[in-house]
Write an enzyme that holds these catalytic residues in place. Structure first.
Site, short mmCIF file in Angstrom:
data_model
loop_
_atom_site.label_atom_id
_atom_site.label_comp_id
_atom_site.label_asym_id
_atom_site.label_seq_id
_atom_site.Cartn_x
_atom_site.Cartn_y
_atom_site.Cartn_z
N ASP A 41 0.88 -1.31 -0.07
CA ASP A 41 -0.07 -0.06 -0.05
C ASP A 41 0.79 1.32 -0.07
O ASP A 41 0.79 2.08 -0.72
CB ASP A 41 -0.91 -0.13 1.13
CG ASP A 41 -2.02 1.10 1.22
OD1 ASP A 41 -2.34 1.51 0.26
OD2 ASP A 41 -2.88 1.12 2.10
N SER A 124 -2.91 -9.82 2.41
CA SER A 124 -3.14 -10.12 3.80
C SER A 124 -2.08 -10.91 4.32
O SER A 124 -2.17 -11.53 5.31
CB SER A 124 -4.52 -11.07 4.10
OG SER A 124 -5.56 -10.22 4.06
N THR A 125 -0.89 -11.21 3.46
CA THR A 125 0.23 -12.28 4.18
C THR A 125 1.25 -11.24 4.63
O THR A 125 2.40 -11.91 5.07
CB THR A 125 0.75 -13.18 3.07
OG1 THR A 125 1.13 -12.37 2.02
CG2 THR A 125 -0.47 -13.84 2.57
#
Ligand code: AR6
Length: 178
Positions: A41, A124-125
């Site tokens: 992000d 998500s990891t």
């Protein structure tokens, strides 16, 4: 790099930095505020410039499992699709279903915007703690199910930042193909 063909879609696993991808859209592993953060992000907003954040602010947020689309700003990709994966809480809190929806809803919004080539990070990891051995199977089975049912995409890429993760995804793909 590893490539398999599913109908007319190439499914590609590769090691790399997703901000360098030359595709119609890259996917961001965002958080519900859409206001940026660390990891992929942070890298996308840093390289893509302020236009992406401006559009994210207008959109106002995104629930886990959902996806929204903005300009790609200064990136090579035309669009960024922002999705929010689940935070890992042990696996019995609907994490798998949310992760699956994050991939599927990203593909749906991509198709809706005529995106033919798309690159995903391993949602998500990182900060969200989803074990990559489990997340890789969910990611790949979600993508494969979608492209088996809808022969629209030219290329769907999984861009793994770490070589170790690339090998986990490769093994997951092999186990799904058996
Ligand atoms: N290209 C490809 N993959 C990357 C890159 C990159 N440039 N940088 C990191 N990764 P994370 P999450 C990989 O933490 O777990 C943010 O702060 C990284 O190695 O970026 O979904 C958001 O704002 C890992 O495998 O995302 C949220 O608050 C994968 O991207 C939260 O983190 C995902 O790691 C979301 O956590």
């Amino acid at each position: 790099m590893h490539e398999v063909r599913i109908n007319n879609t190439k499914l590609i696993l590769k090691i790399g930095d997703i901000t360098e991808e030359e595709v119609d859209a890259i996917v961001n592993a965002a958080n519900p505020t859409l206001l940026g953060g660390g990891g992929v992000d942070g890298a996308i907003h840093a390289k893509g410039g302020p236009k992406i954040l401006e559009e994210c602010k207008k959109i106002g947020g995104c629930k886990p499992g959902e996806a929204v689309i903005t300009t790609g700003g200064n990136l090579k990709a035309k669009y960024v699709i922002h999705t929010v994966g689940p935070i890992w809480h042990g696996g019995s809190n609907g994490e798998e279903e949310i992760l699956k929806r994050a991939y599927i809803n990203s593909l749906k919004i991509a198709k809706h915007n005529k995106v033919k080539t798309i690159s995903f990070p391993s949602i998500s990891t990182g900060a969200y703690g989803y074990p990559v051995e489990l997340a890789s199977k969910v990611a790949l089975s979600s993508i494969i199910d979608f492209i088996k049912g809808d022969d629209f995409f030219e290329e769907v890429r999984m861009v793994l930042f770490k070589e170790k993760d690339y090998h986990v995804y490769l093994r997951a793909l092999e186990s799904l193909s058996k």
